[in-house]
Write an enzyme that holds these catalytic residues in place. Structure first.
Site, mmCIF file in Angstrom:
data_model
loop_
_atom_site.group_PDB
_atom_site.id
_atom_site.type_symbol
_atom_site.label_atom_id
_atom_site.label_comp_id
_atom_site.label_asym_id
_atom_site.label_seq_id
_atom_site.Cartn_x
_atom_site.Cartn_y
_atom_site.Cartn_z
ATOM 1 N N ASP A 1 0.846 -1.191 0.000
ATOM 2 C CA ASP A 1 0.000 0.000 0.000
ATOM 3 C C ASP A 1 0.883 1.243 0.000
ATOM 4 O O ASP A 1 1.857 1.318 0.761
ATOM 5 C CB ASP A 1 -0.894 0.016 1.245
ATOM 6 C CG ASP A 1 -2.358 -0.168 0.908
ATOM 7 O OD1 ASP A 1 -2.955 0.807 0.439
ATOM 8 O OD2 ASP A 1 -2.890 -1.273 1.113
ATOM 9 N N ASP B 1 -3.284 4.423 -2.215
ATOM 10 C CA ASP B 1 -4.421 4.811 -1.392
ATOM 11 C C ASP B 1 -4.893 6.224 -1.746
ATOM 12 O O ASP B 1 -4.084 7.114 -2.019
ATOM 13 C CB ASP B 1 -3.983 4.767 0.082
ATOM 14 C CG ASP B 1 -5.107 5.031 1.051
ATOM 15 O OD1 ASP B 1 -6.061 4.249 1.069
ATOM 16 O OD2 ASP B 1 -5.018 6.030 1.794
ATOM 17 N N GLU C 1 -6.632 3.817 -5.895
ATOM 18 C CA GLU C 1 -7.954 3.952 -5.294
ATOM 19 C C GLU C 1 -8.382 5.402 -5.517
ATOM 20 O O GLU C 1 -7.988 6.296 -4.772
ATOM 21 C CB GLU C 1 -7.900 3.636 -3.802
ATOM 22 C CG GLU C 1 -9.261 3.759 -3.119
ATOM 23 C CD GLU C 1 -9.146 3.945 -1.620
ATOM 24 O OE1 GLU C 1 -10.057 3.482 -0.915
ATOM 25 O OE2 GLU C 1 -8.190 4.579 -1.145
ATOM 26 N N HIS D 1 -10.661 -4.459 2.162
ATOM 27 C CA HIS D 1 -10.616 -4.173 3.593
ATOM 28 C C HIS D 1 -11.619 -3.106 4.034
ATOM 29 O O HIS D 1 -11.857 -2.947 5.231
ATOM 30 C CB HIS D 1 -9.206 -3.703 3.969
ATOM 31 C CG HIS D 1 -8.804 -2.446 3.259
ATOM 32 N ND1 HIS D 1 -8.503 -2.438 1.910
ATOM 33 C CD2 HIS D 1 -8.690 -1.166 3.680
ATOM 34 C CE1 HIS D 1 -8.209 -1.193 1.543
ATOM 35 N NE2 HIS D 1 -8.319 -0.399 2.600
ATOM 36 N N ASP D 2 -12.192 -2.370 3.088
ATOM 37 C CA ASP D 2 -13.149 -1.309 3.398
ATOM 38 C C ASP D 2 -14.595 -1.716 3.136
ATOM 39 O O ASP D 2 -15.504 -0.896 3.296
ATOM 40 C CB ASP D 2 -12.863 -0.060 2.550
ATOM 41 C CG ASP D 2 -11.647 0.717 3.039
ATOM 42 O OD1 ASP D 2 -11.322 0.610 4.245
ATOM 43 O OD2 ASP D 2 -11.025 1.423 2.229
#
Length: 575
Positions: free
Chosen positions: A100, A207, A265, A339-340
């Site tokens: 990430d 991210d 993202e 993960h979200d």
């Protein structure tokens, strides 16, 4: 059709969320050595690339997305040597690893921010975004504008040391970096990117990749929600005026010098805007996550204001995802969990009545779609959302906790509070991020085989029924089905990974049928039929041809060529 065969386009990528993946040292927290111990399992599953969510040094206010040192590892997860062993372990198995890249903000414990907040004239003051307070008519100090945090409340935190506010679009301890400062950008490139590329990392998931460029007016955001003061700032913070300039610079100065991949993202934006990030000719990123499918039924500004969805809505989302690259030089992604997000078998399938079958249907859907495929830990065994019976106190995620706290402050004294609370808890039970963050269920041993001690977060109650060990020993399990369809995806990779997509039964609210095609007549095409309902429906192919069944999730004793049983999925190759 000339296909540009590229390793990151054809890969199946598996996301590991370190804290909840596998605990190797009995402290109740997942770690990097735990991940290393599962590499052969992942290789056998059919995984080509590991995506490791933040493992950096962090006070963990937002589960590692608040980084205090880009060049070190959170002690809970291991050491720099452990991380090197993981990188090397992937490479020895012919796998790759991406990490990430969290560079919109740091932790307030990062050395850069400690300097920045120390005085108005510190050399790093301008590395973050500081503004003077506003004062209302009564002389009360207020934040510089009405922007809301993604985690509820104001996006600004007051700092007494210098009597100014710093911007933090997320948690209190996540101050936003000021990308307008060239010296700051260069430090980001050196510390967060080059350092890890030189250690062998094969790329990054970037991210919040659409947030680096803010509208420099810092004006109030338009009113979206009339029932609250602080408002979503996306019109002023998302896809900002210099965002593509920054991504081009990062590509030119750093990523273009290595054989690596990047996936951003970016969040919701128009197709034209999204293509600016990933058109190959523009040299920014390789691909971005398209959230159409994963956010179906959600309010884009507040997922807890959930609206629900019909199958035609889901078809729209999959079509938007699949058609994104049509007629372009761009590339796309395929994913249904991260993960979200909640667990797909709960949110999109029927986890209570048709758990395995609807999980296999969703696996069939994902493995036959165009783009790079991402699988999230536990998805391959059909891990589910947390039980509705659990108290809100079991939830750990700052987003959910802050939202519930603000809700209780607002409505807590209402006569119908219990009714309102129950409705919110229903939505939390469907949509909260914690559903993806409960520990992976490795066996039916205590704590699901994740750890030998009580984990940092409670293990889902169904670990004795849904776990890796039992499914490895069951030839009809969801895990074994994932292995099969991932092999099928590679066997027909030109068709499934690169082929075009066309829906044949758009208006049907029970069945989802589509074809995958390559324009070259020498290649076979695929016909996919998915019964996304609890009902049995008649089945007759909507096109003519010679059909060869290559995948089906129905038991042999219930299979009927003329009928699709509930949640039945079929893949035919047309020869």
């Amino acid at each position: 059709m000339t296909i540009d065969h590229t390793w990151w386009k054809e890969a199946t990528i598996y996301q590991i969320w370190p804290a909840s993946y596998k605990d190797s040292n009995g402290d109740g927290i997942g770690d990097i050595p735990g991940a290393i111990s599962t590499l052969d399992y992942l290789k056998d599953l059919g995984i080509d690339i590991i995506w490791l969510s933040p493992m950096y040094k962090s006070p963990m206010e937002d589960m590692g997305y608040d980084i205090s040192d880009y060049q070190d590892i959170n002690p809970d997860f291991g050491t720099l040597q452990d991380m090197q062993d993981l990188i090397d372990g992937c490479h020895k198995r012919g796998m790759k690893i991406i990490c990430d890249l969290v560079i919109n903000h740091t932790s307030d414990q990062h050395a850069w921010f400690k300097e920045s907040r120390s005085s108005l004239d510190n050399p790093k003051r301008d590395w973050y975004i500081w503004k003077k307070p506003r004062y209302d008519a009564d002389g009360n100090r207020q934040p510089p504008n009405n922007w809301s945090s993604y985690f509820s409340g104001s996006a600004w935190t007051y700092d007494e040391t210098t009597d100014e506010y710093y911007l933090r679009l997320f948690a209190n301890g996540q101050p936003d970096l000021n990308w307008e400062n060239e010296e700051c950008r260069q430090a980001i490139y050196d510390s967060a990117l080059k350092f890890w590329f030189e250690r062998g990392v094969d790329g990054f998931r970037i991210d919040t990749a659409g947030l680096y460029s803010k509208d420099q007016s810092f004006a109030d955001a338009p009113i979206v929600f009339k029932d609250q003061y602080y408002q979503p700032s996306s019109k002023l913070t998302h896809n900002g005026p210099r965002i593509h300039e920054f991504h081009k610079e990062m590509f030119k100065k750093v990523t273009s010098n290595y054989d690596v991949m990047t996936v951003g993202e970016v969040g919701r934006c128009t197709r034209d805007e999204a293509l600016k990030y990933v058109s190959a000719a523009r040299n920014e990123m390789n691909m971005i996550f398209l959230f159409d499918a994963i956010e179906v039924g959600c309010n884009p500004d507040d997922k807890f204001r959930y609206q629900g969805w019909k199958l035609t809505d889901f078809k729209d989302a999959i079509r938007n995802q699949s058609d994104f690259i049509k007629g372009t030089d761009a590339w796309s992604t395929v994913f249904i969990e991260n993960h979200d997000q909640p667990r797909c078998v709960t949110r999109l399938g029927n986890a209570k009545k048709f758990h395995d079958k609807s999980g296999k249907l969703l696996a069939t859907l994902q493995t036959t779609l165009t783009g790079t495929l991402f699988i999230y830990q536990g998805q391959e065994i059909g891990m589910t959302n947390l039980p509705r019976s659990w108290s809100i106190d079991e939830y750990k995620d700052i987003n959910t906790i802050n939202y519930y706290k603000a809700f209780k402050e607002k409505f807590g004294n209402d006569k119908d509070f219990e009714e309102k609370e129950a409705k919110l808890l229903d939505v939390i039970n469907l949509m909260a991020r914690d559903h993806a963050r409960s520990p992976v269920q490795w066996s039916d041993a205590k704590y699901g085989g994740f750890s030998t001690v009580e984990p940092w977060m409670r293990v889902n109650d169904n670990y004795d029924k849904i776990n890796v060990e039992s499914q490895l020993n069951d030839p009809d399990s969801l895990l074994k089905f994932y292995q099969k369809v991932l092999k099928l995806r590679k066997e027909y990779k030109d068709l499934f990974i690169y082929g075009s997509f066309e829906i044949l039964d758009y208006e049907n609210e029970k069945v989802f049928t589509y074809v995958k095609e390559l324009p070259d007549a020498k290649h076979p095409n695929a016909y996919v039929a998915l019964n996304m309902s609890d009902d049995q429906v008649d089945f007759k192919p909507l096109i003519e041809g010679k059909f060869k069944l290559v995948a089906c999730n129905a038991d042999s004793d219930e299979f009927d060529e003329k009928v699709l049983t509930p949640w039945e999925a079929r893949v035919y190759i047309l020869e």
